[in-house]
Design a protein around this motif. Structure first.
Motif, mmCIF file in Angstrom:
data_model
loop_
_atom_site.group_PDB
_atom_site.id
_atom_site.type_symbol
_atom_site.label_atom_id
_atom_site.label_comp_id
_atom_site.label_asym_id
_atom_site.label_seq_id
_atom_site.Cartn_x
_atom_site.Cartn_y
_atom_site.Cartn_z
ATOM 1 N N LEU A 32 0.849 -1.183 0.000
ATOM 2 C CA LEU A 32 0.000 0.000 0.000
ATOM 3 C C LEU A 32 0.890 1.241 0.000
ATOM 4 C CD1 LEU A 32 -2.695 -1.071 2.609
ATOM 5 C CD2 LEU A 32 -3.033 -0.759 0.137
ATOM 6 N N SER A 33 0.420 2.321 -0.597
ATOM 7 C CA SER A 33 1.274 3.507 -0.738
ATOM 8 C C SER A 33 1.770 4.029 0.610
ATOM 9 C CB SER A 33 0.552 4.609 -1.509
ATOM 10 O OG SER A 33 -0.617 4.995 -0.843
ATOM 11 N N SER A 34 0.949 4.002 1.657
ATOM 12 C CA SER A 34 1.394 4.501 2.960
ATOM 13 C C SER A 34 2.513 3.626 3.533
ATOM 14 C CB SER A 34 0.223 4.562 3.942
ATOM 15 O OG SER A 34 -0.367 3.286 4.085
ATOM 16 N N ALA A 35 2.395 2.317 3.386
ATOM 17 C CA ALA A 35 3.446 1.416 3.878
ATOM 18 C C ALA A 35 4.717 1.576 3.056
ATOM 19 C CB ALA A 35 2.962 -0.032 3.839
ATOM 20 N N LEU A 36 4.577 1.757 1.753
ATOM 21 C CA LEU A 36 5.754 1.960 0.911
ATOM 22 C C LEU A 36 6.442 3.279 1.222
ATOM 23 C CD1 LEU A 36 4.710 0.591 -2.581
ATOM 24 C CD2 LEU A 36 6.489 -0.274 -1.063
ATOM 25 N N GLN A 37 5.667 4.321 1.478
ATOM 26 C CA GLN A 37 6.269 5.606 1.851
ATOM 27 C C GLN A 37 7.122 5.437 3.107
ATOM 28 O OE1 GLN A 37 6.636 8.199 0.188
ATOM 29 N NE2 GLN A 37 4.974 8.302 -1.257
ATOM 30 N N HIS A 38 6.605 4.705 4.075
ATOM 31 C CA HIS A 38 7.365 4.450 5.304
ATOM 32 C C HIS A 38 8.626 3.643 4.977
ATOM 33 C CE1 HIS A 38 8.234 3.774 9.501
ATOM 34 N NE2 HIS A 38 8.320 2.479 9.255
ATOM 35 N N HIS A 39 8.510 2.648 4.122
ATOM 36 C CA HIS A 39 9.661 1.834 3.703
ATOM 37 C C HIS A 39 10.734 2.723 3.072
ATOM 38 C CE1 HIS A 39 11.822 -1.681 2.245
ATOM 39 N NE2 HIS A 39 11.778 -1.184 1.026
ATOM 40 N N PHE A 40 10.322 3.637 2.194
ATOM 41 C CA PHE A 40 11.276 4.549 1.557
ATOM 42 C C PHE A 40 11.924 5.481 2.584
ATOM 43 C CE2 PHE A 40 8.411 4.183 -2.389
ATOM 44 C CZ PHE A 40 9.121 3.094 -2.869
ATOM 45 N N GLU A 41 11.150 5.943 3.563
ATOM 46 C CA GLU A 41 11.691 6.812 4.613
ATOM 47 C C GLU A 41 12.737 6.090 5.457
ATOM 48 O OE1 GLU A 41 8.212 8.061 6.730
ATOM 49 O OE2 GLU A 41 7.511 9.311 5.056
ATOM 50 N N GLN A 42 12.643 4.769 5.547
ATOM 51 C CA GLN A 42 13.595 3.961 6.309
ATOM 52 C C GLN A 42 14.779 3.522 5.436
ATOM 53 O OE1 GLN A 42 13.160 3.633 9.646
ATOM 54 N NE2 GLN A 42 11.452 5.006 9.195
ATOM 55 N N GLN A 43 14.993 4.212 4.330
ATOM 56 C CA GLN A 43 16.080 3.961 3.384
ATOM 57 C C GLN A 43 15.904 2.666 2.588
ATOM 58 O OE1 GLN A 43 18.136 6.573 2.961
ATOM 59 N NE2 GLN A 43 16.801 7.423 4.521
ATOM 60 N N GLY A 44 14.694 2.129 2.547
ATOM 61 C CA GLY A 44 14.416 0.971 1.718
ATOM 62 C C GLY A 44 14.127 1.405 0.295
ATOM 63 N N TRP A 45 14.047 0.450 -0.592
ATOM 64 C CA TRP A 45 13.702 0.746 -1.962
ATOM 65 C C TRP A 45 12.869 -0.392 -2.538
ATOM 66 C CZ3 TRP A 45 18.355 -1.344 -0.700
ATOM 67 C CH2 TRP A 45 18.842 -2.379 -1.462
ATOM 68 N N LEU A 46 12.365 -0.157 -3.708
ATOM 69 C CA LEU A 46 11.535 -1.117 -4.407
ATOM 70 C C LEU A 46 12.352 -1.663 -5.567
ATOM 71 C CD1 LEU A 46 8.496 -2.077 -4.472
ATOM 72 C CD2 LEU A 46 8.214 -0.394 -6.293
ATOM 73 N N ILE A 47 12.413 -2.962 -5.651
ATOM 74 C CA ILE A 47 13.061 -3.617 -6.780
ATOM 75 C C ILE A 47 11.932 -3.992 -7.729
ATOM 76 C CG2 ILE A 47 14.434 -5.593 -7.501
ATOM 77 C CD1 ILE A 47 15.352 -5.446 -4.351
ATOM 78 N N ALA A 48 11.966 -3.425 -8.922
ATOM 79 C CA ALA A 48 10.865 -3.593 -9.864
ATOM 80 C C ALA A 48 11.300 -4.423 -11.062
ATOM 81 C CB ALA A 48 10.373 -2.226 -10.336
ATOM 82 N N ALA A 49 10.391 -5.283 -11.500
ATOM 83 C CA ALA A 49 10.554 -6.005 -12.756
ATOM 84 C C ALA A 49 9.661 -5.303 -13.768
ATOM 85 C CB ALA A 49 10.130 -7.457 -12.578
ATOM 86 N N ARG A 50 10.260 -4.815 -14.836
ATOM 87 C CA ARG A 50 9.500 -4.091 -15.859
ATOM 88 C C ARG A 50 9.404 -4.925 -17.136
ATOM 89 N NH1 ARG A 50 8.084 1.192 -15.045
ATOM 90 N NH2 ARG A 50 9.329 2.292 -13.526
ATOM 91 N N PHE A 51 8.259 -4.807 -17.753
ATOM 92 C CA PHE A 51 8.032 -5.397 -19.062
ATOM 93 C C PHE A 51 7.210 -4.377 -19.845
ATOM 94 C CE2 PHE A 51 5.391 -7.928 -21.991
ATOM 95 C CZ PHE A 51 6.402 -8.529 -22.728
#
Length: 132
Positions: A32-51
């Motif tokens: 969810l966007s709120s959980a991801l925002q918190h993840h990013f604030e904790q210096q985390g990132w998203l590993i994305a697979a693009r097609f």
């Protein structure tokens, strides 16, 4: 279905739309966007697979020195069973090997255990580990 690997810490509006579709397919609250925002604030990132310029799979990543911990892997339901996550892990291993980074996965669904073993991950008491 060939995918490209991308590390994201600031999703674009189109990325957010793709992530929302993945979250809706999987009901993973960590996407969810709120959980991801918190993840990013904790210096985390998203590993994305693009097609075709769209995100079709994601993994949350966090780094502590030379170890990257992966969690919450998810793929759009319309692209499941097409090797998206296998390719993503393969590309991550190449990236980690180039930087001499250990990959750690704390929780793995039973259905993915054979795939991790095939990719060279080793089970420890608390996690699955891959080292270059």
């Amino acid at each position: 279905m060939p995918v490209k690997l991308e590390h994201i810490n600031q999703p674009t509006p189109a990325d957010w739309a793709d992530i929302a579709k993945i979250q809706a397919d999987t009901t993973d609250e960590q996407l969810l966007s709120s959980a991801l925002q918190h993840h990013f604030e904790q210096q985390g990132w998203l590993i994305a697979a693009r097609f075709n310029d769209r995100i079709i799979g994601v993994i949350l990543g966090s780094r502590n020195h030379q170890t990257v911990t992966l969690s919450n892997a998810a793929v759009r339901s319309i692209t499941q069973r097409r090797g998206v996550m296998h390719q993503t892990i393969h590309l991550l291993q190449h990236w980690a090997s180039d930087l001499d980074i250990t990959i750690r996965i704390n929780t793995v669904p039973e259905t993915l255990l054979p795939a991790l073993e095939k990719r060279g991950f080793k089970r420890t008491e608390s996690a699955w580990i891959w080292q270059p």
